[in-house]
Design a protein around this motif. Structure first.
Motif, PDB file in Angstrom:
ATOM      1  N   ALA A   1       0.816  -1.193   0.000  1.00 28.84           N
ATOM      2  CA  ALA A   1       0.000   0.000   0.000  1.00 28.84           C
ATOM      3  C   ALA A   1       0.862   1.261   0.000  1.00 28.84           C
ATOM      4  O   ALA A   1       0.477   2.293  -0.548  1.00 28.84           O
ATOM      5  CB  ALA A   1      -0.911  -0.001   1.217  1.00 28.84           C
ATOM      6  N   TYR A   2       2.042   1.164   0.610  1.00 32.65           N
ATOM      7  CA  TYR A   2       2.913   2.332   0.641  1.00 32.65           C
ATOM      8  C   TYR A   2       3.445   2.658  -0.743  1.00 32.65           C
ATOM      9  O   TYR A   2       3.649   3.822  -1.091  1.00 32.65           O
ATOM     10  CB  TYR A   2       4.041   2.115   1.652  1.00 32.65           C
ATOM     11  CG  TYR A   2       3.575   2.391   3.057  1.00 32.65           C
ATOM     12  CD1 TYR A   2       2.215   2.441   3.337  1.00 32.65           C
ATOM     13  CD2 TYR A   2       4.455   2.640   4.085  1.00 32.65           C
ATOM     14  CE1 TYR A   2       1.755   2.712   4.602  1.00 32.65           C
ATOM     15  CE2 TYR A   2       4.005   2.916   5.362  1.00 32.65           C
ATOM     16  CZ  TYR A   2       2.650   2.954   5.614  1.00 32.65           C
ATOM     17  OH  TYR A   2       2.195   3.242   6.864  1.00 32.65           O
ATOM     18  N   PHE A   3       3.670   1.630  -1.532  1.00 40.31           N
ATOM     19  CA  PHE A   3       4.030   1.860  -2.930  1.00 40.31           C
ATOM     20  C   PHE A   3       2.915   2.642  -3.616  1.00 40.31           C
ATOM     21  O   PHE A   3       3.178   3.609  -4.337  1.00 40.31           O
ATOM     22  CB  PHE A   3       4.267   0.518  -3.626  1.00 40.31           C
ATOM     23  CG  PHE A   3       4.404   0.625  -5.120  1.00 40.31           C
ATOM     24  CD1 PHE A   3       5.603   1.008  -5.693  1.00 40.31           C
ATOM     25  CD2 PHE A   3       3.332   0.348  -5.948  1.00 40.31           C
ATOM     26  CE1 PHE A   3       5.728   1.118  -7.067  1.00 40.31           C
ATOM     27  CE2 PHE A   3       3.450   0.458  -7.324  1.00 40.31           C
ATOM     28  CZ  PHE A   3       4.654   0.838  -7.884  1.00 40.31           C
ATOM     29  N   ALA A   4       1.678   2.227  -3.365  1.00 40.16           N
ATOM     30  CA  ALA A   4       0.536   2.885  -4.001  1.00 40.16           C
ATOM     31  C   ALA A   4       0.558   4.383  -3.721  1.00 40.16           C
ATOM     32  O   ALA A   4       0.484   5.207  -4.643  1.00 40.16           O
ATOM     33  CB  ALA A   4      -0.771   2.260  -3.506  1.00 40.16           C
ATOM     34  N   ILE A   5       0.670   4.741  -2.444  1.00 45.49           N
ATOM     35  CA  ILE A   5       0.626   6.167  -2.110  1.00 45.49           C
ATOM     36  C   ILE A   5       1.879   6.870  -2.629  1.00 45.49           C
ATOM     37  O   ILE A   5       1.818   8.019  -3.064  1.00 45.49           O
ATOM     38  CB  ILE A   5       0.442   6.354  -0.598  1.00 45.49           C
ATOM     39  CG1 ILE A   5      -0.809   5.590  -0.149  1.00 45.49           C
ATOM     40  CG2 ILE A   5       0.289   7.819  -0.268  1.00 45.49           C
ATOM     41  CD1 ILE A   5      -1.148   5.767   1.304  1.00 45.49           C
ATOM     42  N   GLY A   6       3.004   6.173  -2.614  1.00 47.52           N
ATOM     43  CA  GLY A   6       4.232   6.761  -3.145  1.00 47.52           C
ATOM     44  C   GLY A   6       4.089   7.154  -4.612  1.00 47.52           C
ATOM     45  O   GLY A   6       4.529   8.233  -5.028  1.00 47.52           O
ATOM     46  N   THR A   7       3.457   6.293  -5.400  1.00 45.14           N
ATOM     47  CA  THR A   7       3.278   6.634  -6.822  1.00 45.14           C
ATOM     48  C   THR A   7       2.385   7.862  -6.965  1.00 45.14           C
ATOM     49  O   THR A   7       2.548   8.659  -7.889  1.00 45.14           O
ATOM     50  CB  THR A   7       2.643   5.467  -7.599  1.00 45.14           C
ATOM     51  OG1 THR A   7       1.377   5.156  -7.034  1.00 45.14           O
ATOM     52  CG2 THR A   7       3.535   4.239  -7.584  1.00 45.14           C
ATOM     53  N   TRP A   8       1.476   8.003  -6.043  1.00 42.35           N
ATOM     54  CA  TRP A   8       0.577   9.151  -6.072  1.00 42.35           C
ATOM     55  C   TRP A   8       1.356  10.439  -5.783  1.00 42.35           C
ATOM     56  O   TRP A   8       1.172  11.466  -6.440  1.00 42.35           O
ATOM     57  CB  TRP A   8      -0.527   8.927  -5.037  1.00 42.35           C
ATOM     58  CG  TRP A   8      -1.761   9.747  -5.189  1.00 42.35           C
ATOM     59  CD1 TRP A   8      -1.928  10.841  -5.989  1.00 42.35           C
ATOM     60  CD2 TRP A   8      -3.000   9.533  -4.528  1.00 42.35           C
ATOM     61  NE1 TRP A   8      -3.209  11.318  -5.848  1.00 42.35           N
ATOM     62  CE2 TRP A   8      -3.884  10.532  -4.967  1.00 42.35           C
ATOM     63  CE3 TRP A   8      -3.454   8.588  -3.597  1.00 42.35           C
ATOM     64  CZ2 TRP A   8      -5.198  10.615  -4.504  1.00 42.35           C
ATOM     65  CZ3 TRP A   8      -4.756   8.682  -3.141  1.00 42.35           C
ATOM     66  CH2 TRP A   8      -5.624   9.679  -3.589  1.00 42.35           C
ATOM     67  N   VAL A   9       2.240  10.362  -4.799  1.00 42.07           N
ATOM     68  CA  VAL A   9       3.089  11.518  -4.493  1.00 42.07           C
ATOM     69  C   VAL A   9       3.885  11.914  -5.743  1.00 42.07           C
ATOM     70  O   VAL A   9       3.982  13.093  -6.094  1.00 42.07           O
ATOM     71  CB  VAL A   9       4.054  11.208  -3.327  1.00 42.07           C
ATOM     72  CG1 VAL A   9       5.078  12.318  -3.176  1.00 42.07           C
ATOM     73  CG2 VAL A   9       3.284  11.013  -2.031  1.00 42.07           C
TER      74      VAL A   9
END
Ligand SMILES: Nc1ncnc2c1ncn2[C@@H]1O[C@H](COP(=O)(O)OP(=O)(O)OP(=O)(O)O)[C@@H](O)[C@H]1O
Ligand SMILES: [Mg+2]
Lengths: 288, 351, 232
Positions: B120-128
């Motif tokens: 999930a942290y990858f997910a938000i990282g891509t959003w950043v």
């Protein structure tokens, strides 16, 4: 002196980011759930406060008396009724369900309140400030926000490390199956974690709504700030999260001073920089 | 007895599907003869939505890279196209292709950073990261800064003189992108890397222990998905004739909808995103007058599907019938009685 | 009425069946040992009793009450506590917190922090240490203490000697009489047959998910045990 001021304002802003982040961090810590709707729930709390203020005319800070329990209850119900069913070994269900939730909340707020910008009026509190020197002054409001963040994080630390519930939280985080063997009902514990997370988020939402304008679309950006504060601080450490929030706030405030268009960008870049040089954050505690 | 088995991929259903696809393709080729300009535009949108959905499915469904930042590459592709045509004066068609490459190339250094995050942290990282690109482009004066820019008439004319001809060209480009992506994903999944992908999805450690280089495969998939998103962005903003940071990097338009398409249709299959695209556009037509309720419904539907039928609508329809239109899995079946219901063998076992 | 009774207990991991109709009974105050080779299903049996694997309610009865389908957090409140295989201490909790967590289910009884520290004096000086900083034997003591803090009527111990030096094992087994003296019934899984025969009133032998032998140690010859254990 100007720079001292800029850094100080940024640090105070960081308190708000830490408040955004504390709930996210708590939920991840206890059940490894990353709640993508976290930012939208913060905004939802702001709208709840708006309704309370409009209905009763009380001061926005007083609306917390109603909003905090409301969000606590919502969090409990959300976890028991929905999110508990997404937990397991796969990463997709919790991610996609909270992502769907985020879209649902945003659009429901849009439908209910329109896209107009709102603000909670806090009267004299908004402009009152404390002079610390010739060119140095801090607003009462940013100071209160920062203090609230520090107090709430201290309370969460006490809860986690000094109470039976906190023990159950940490034991569940370590090994949920074994925790159940000793009477920890993990569905209930998960629900309490989410309830607490949303209670903290509601304080964050109300303070946000007093500080700045808000509309239904600003949730995702709050999620990103919260996330960045957690990662910069290092997983599992609440004081680290406060430090992460401060670093983010200072980066934004310094970036904005250099060029008004660079504030948010500078915050994101600071986050990416930490990610590259210290992928586990500055004060990591949790392994995972 | 042991020899009386045969490994095969195609089934009666998949041969029927091939026929149906050929038929549909012929109909699509002929669409411009009947449809008006609005129909063609809708068709282009359907095609690039399908392309994005297939690319996202390749990422999340097969590689375990759940990105919510694909709008980064749609936006970069769109802006690269505007920069190449407007600032560098290149002709539109080569610019389009190059825009895809630019997006894919920028994905590599980005991957280096976001691959440090997992799940999930990858997910938000891509959003950043997508936000970073949006904010950076909002700072670029030559590309219109925060307000964006329009495509000059000269560039549009360069594509084709008449409006009808332009519609036709974008339509065939869209069709090529949509079908091309489906075929690309199909053949990729049947290749050695495809098997590796399924292995990564099923277990990273297991894949690592049999010597599949997770990291390289992940980089490759991430770059391919970015390239497809880049082409989509170039095409979409060529059609819209105007680009702005908010539109180009919109998480709602370029990622949320795409995720809903894949989840509702069925993640981890090629058929799922196709079915999802059909359902998505049907729902949109149906709920066009209800504003935000449309997205609320879509979100609720995706949540319900994720919880109640994680294999998506395609899984609900196809699983009981044993249907598979795009046979990427090998099936093991007895040679002497080819009519019996085929048992799906695990993909790693074929060849 | 037996304190614990299983009848036709079956257990599955997905499609794999690990227990095939196990019947056993334990009377209040008894010490019963379960022996069997690796993979015989001993841990599975204890986990099914403790609720970590669900079964039809009637297949496990505790004090007459059907508990097969209850959640582990309910079963521990009724008075069944498991010391799991491999100890599984909570790594971010201190020694004392691990013990306190065991007491969190709220059952009253003789076991308190003080009593645990008297039972295992080595732990008293280490109460503030993280549980991961302890030696294997001390960790096992914490695991037993944690289960005792739930004041169980029935204590289930899964290979409490696993991976420990003989002298440490002796220390740990030395605590059992004190535990039984409080009226606690114990069911112990033990790979070391002679140790099991030495401490138990009765023994069950499991082989491939079935009970192949049952009886008091005195009644059982080496030969019968060997046969029940290995099946050859
Ligand atoms: N989580 C699991 N998933 C699948 N199979 C399992 C699982 N746990 C145990 N098994 C299988 O069930 C059978 C019984 O295992 P169990 O752990 O109960 O044996 P045991 O008698 O405790 O062995 P040991 O002496 O090694 O602890 C074994 O064949 C084992 O492989
Ligand atoms: Mg065992």
């Amino acid at each position: 002196m100007a720079w001292t001021n800029i850094i100080l304002q940024g640090a105070l802003l960081g308190g708000l980011y830490a408040l955004f982040a504390a709930g996210l961090s708590l939920m991840f810590g206890v059940m490894r759930l990353v709640n993508i709707a976290h930012g939208d729930l913060i905004v939802l709390a702001a709208y709840c406060a708006l309704m309370v203020v409009q209905a009763t005319g009380v001061h926005p800070l007083l609306s917390l008396v109603a909003v905090v329990p409301l969000m606590f209850a919502l969090g409990y119900a959300l976890q028991r009724g929905l999110l508990n069913f997404t937990l397991g070994h796969e990463i997709l269900p919790p991610l996609l369900v909270t992502f769907g939730l985020s879209v649902i909340i945003q659009n429901a707020l849009l439908e209910g309140f329109s896209a107009d910008s709102r603000r909670l009026q806090a009267g004299a509190l908004e402009t009152a400030s404390l002079r610390l020197g010739d060119q140095l002054a801090i607003g009462w409001l940013p100071a209160i926000v920062f203090l609230a963040a520090a107090v709430i994080i201290a309370l969460l630390e006490v809860l986690l490390y000094r109470t039976p519930l906190g023990r159950a939280f940490r034991a569940t985080s370590d090994d949920a199956d074994t925790a159940q063997l000793y009477g920890v009902g993990i569905r209930h514990v998960f629900a309490l974690a989410t309830a607490l997370a949303l209670a903290v988020a509601s304080v964050a939402g109300v303070l946000l709504a007093i500080r700045t304008n808000f509309d239904p679309s600003i949730g995702p950006a709050r999620l990103l700030y919260a996330f960045e504060a957690v990662i910069i601080g290092g997983l599992g450490s609440l004081w680290g999260t406060l430090a992460g929030g401060v670093i983010l706030g200072v980066a934004q405030s310094v970036g904005g001073a250099l060029d008004p268009g660079w504030d948010i960008l500078a915050g994101h870049l600071a986050f990416l920089l930490v990610l590259v040089i210290r992928p586990r954050g500055l004060f990591p505690k949790l392994v995972d | 007895m042991a020899a009386a088995w045969r490994i095969e991929r195609s089934t009666a259903a998949s041969r029927a599907a091939l026929f149906a696809v050929a038929l549909a393709f012929a109909a699509l080729l002929a669409l411009p003869a009947r449809g008006d300009s609005g129909d063609l535009r809708l068709a282009v949108e359907i095609c690039y939505s399908l392309a994005l959905a297939q690319a996202w499915n390749l990422l999340a469904g097969y590689t375990g890279l759940v990105s919510v930042g694909q709008q980064a590459y749609v936006g970069l592709g769109g802006y690269a196209f505007f920069a190449l045509t407007v600032l560098a004066g290149m002709p539109p068609l080569p610019s389009l292709a190059l825009a895809g490459l630019v997006a894919a190339a920028l994905a590599l250094p980005t991957a280096f950073v976001v691959f440090r995050l997992h799940g999930a942290y990858f997910a938000i990282g891509t959003w950043v990261v997508a936000e970073v690109f949006r904010l950076l482009l909002a700072q670029m004066r030559p590309l219109g800064g925060g307000t964006g820019m329009s495509l000059p008439v000269a560039v549009v004319r360069d594509l084709a003189q008449s409006r009808g001809a332009r519609d036709l060209i974008t339509y065939y480009l869209g069709l090529g992108l949509g079908l091309g992506t489906v075929l690309l994903v199909f053949f990729w999944l049947r290749s050695r890397q495809g098997l590796a992908l399924t292995a990564i999805r099923d277990s990273e450690t297991a894949a690592a222990s049999v010597g599949i280089d997770n990291r390289r495969t992940k980089f490759a998939v991430y770059a391919i998905a970015a390239g497809i998103a880049g082409l989509t962005g170039a095409l979409a903003f060529l059609e819209k004739l105007r680009i702005s940071p908010d539109a180009a990097f919109s998480v709602g338009d370029w990622t949320a909808n795409v995720i809903f398409i894949v989840v509702i249709g069925g993640i981890g299959s090629i058929e799922g995103p196709i079915l999802g695209t059909i359902v998505f556009f049907a729902l949109r037509a149906l709920l066009a007058d209800y504003g935000a309720w449309y997205l609320i419904t879509l979100g609720a539907l995706a949540v319900a599907v994720m919880l109640l039928a994680p294999q998506g609508l395609w899984g609900v329809v196809a699983r009981p019938l044993g249907l598979q239109f795009f046979p990427v899995q090998r099936r093991l079946r007895p040679l002497n009685s080819p009519q019996t219901a085929p048992e799906a063998a695990s993909p790693g076992r074929g060849d | 009425m037996s304190l614990l009774e299983t009848s036709g207990l079956a257990a599955f991991y997905g499609d794999f069946q690990a227990l095939y109709g196990v019947d056993l009974h334990i009377e209040e105050g008894e010490a019963v040992a379960i022996i069997g080779a690796n993979g015989a299903g001993k841990s599975t049996l204890l986990r099914a009793i403790a609720g970590q694997l669900r079964a039809p309610a009637e297949h496990v009865r505790f004090a007459g009450m059907p508990i097969g389908s209850l959640a582990p957090s309910r079963i521990v409140r009724l008075g069944v506590a498991l010391v799991p295989e491999g100890r599984r201490l909570f790594s971010s909790l201190t020694v004392e917190e691990n013990l306190q967590l065991g007491g969190q289910c709220g059952r009253r009884g003789p076991w308190t922090l003080d009593r645990i520290y008297r039972l295992f004096p080595m732990l008293a000086g280490r109460r503030r240490r993280p549980s991961t900083a302890l030696s294997g034997g001390e960790q096992q003591m914490v695991a037993i203490g944690r289960a005792l803090m739930a004041n169980p009527r029935l204590l289930l111990c899964d290979e409490i000697s696993l991976g420990l030096a003989p002298i440490v094992i002796r220390d740990i087994y030395a605590a059992l009489p004190g535990i039984r003296a409080e009226g606690t019934t114990v069911l112990i899984v033990e790979q070391d047959t002679s140790r099991a025969l030495g401490m138990a009133d009765r023994v069950y032998c499991l082989q491939e998910g079935r009970v192949t032998l049952e009886g008091a140690p005195a009644e059982l010859s080496r030969e019968r045990i060997r046969l029940a254990y290995f099946g050859v």
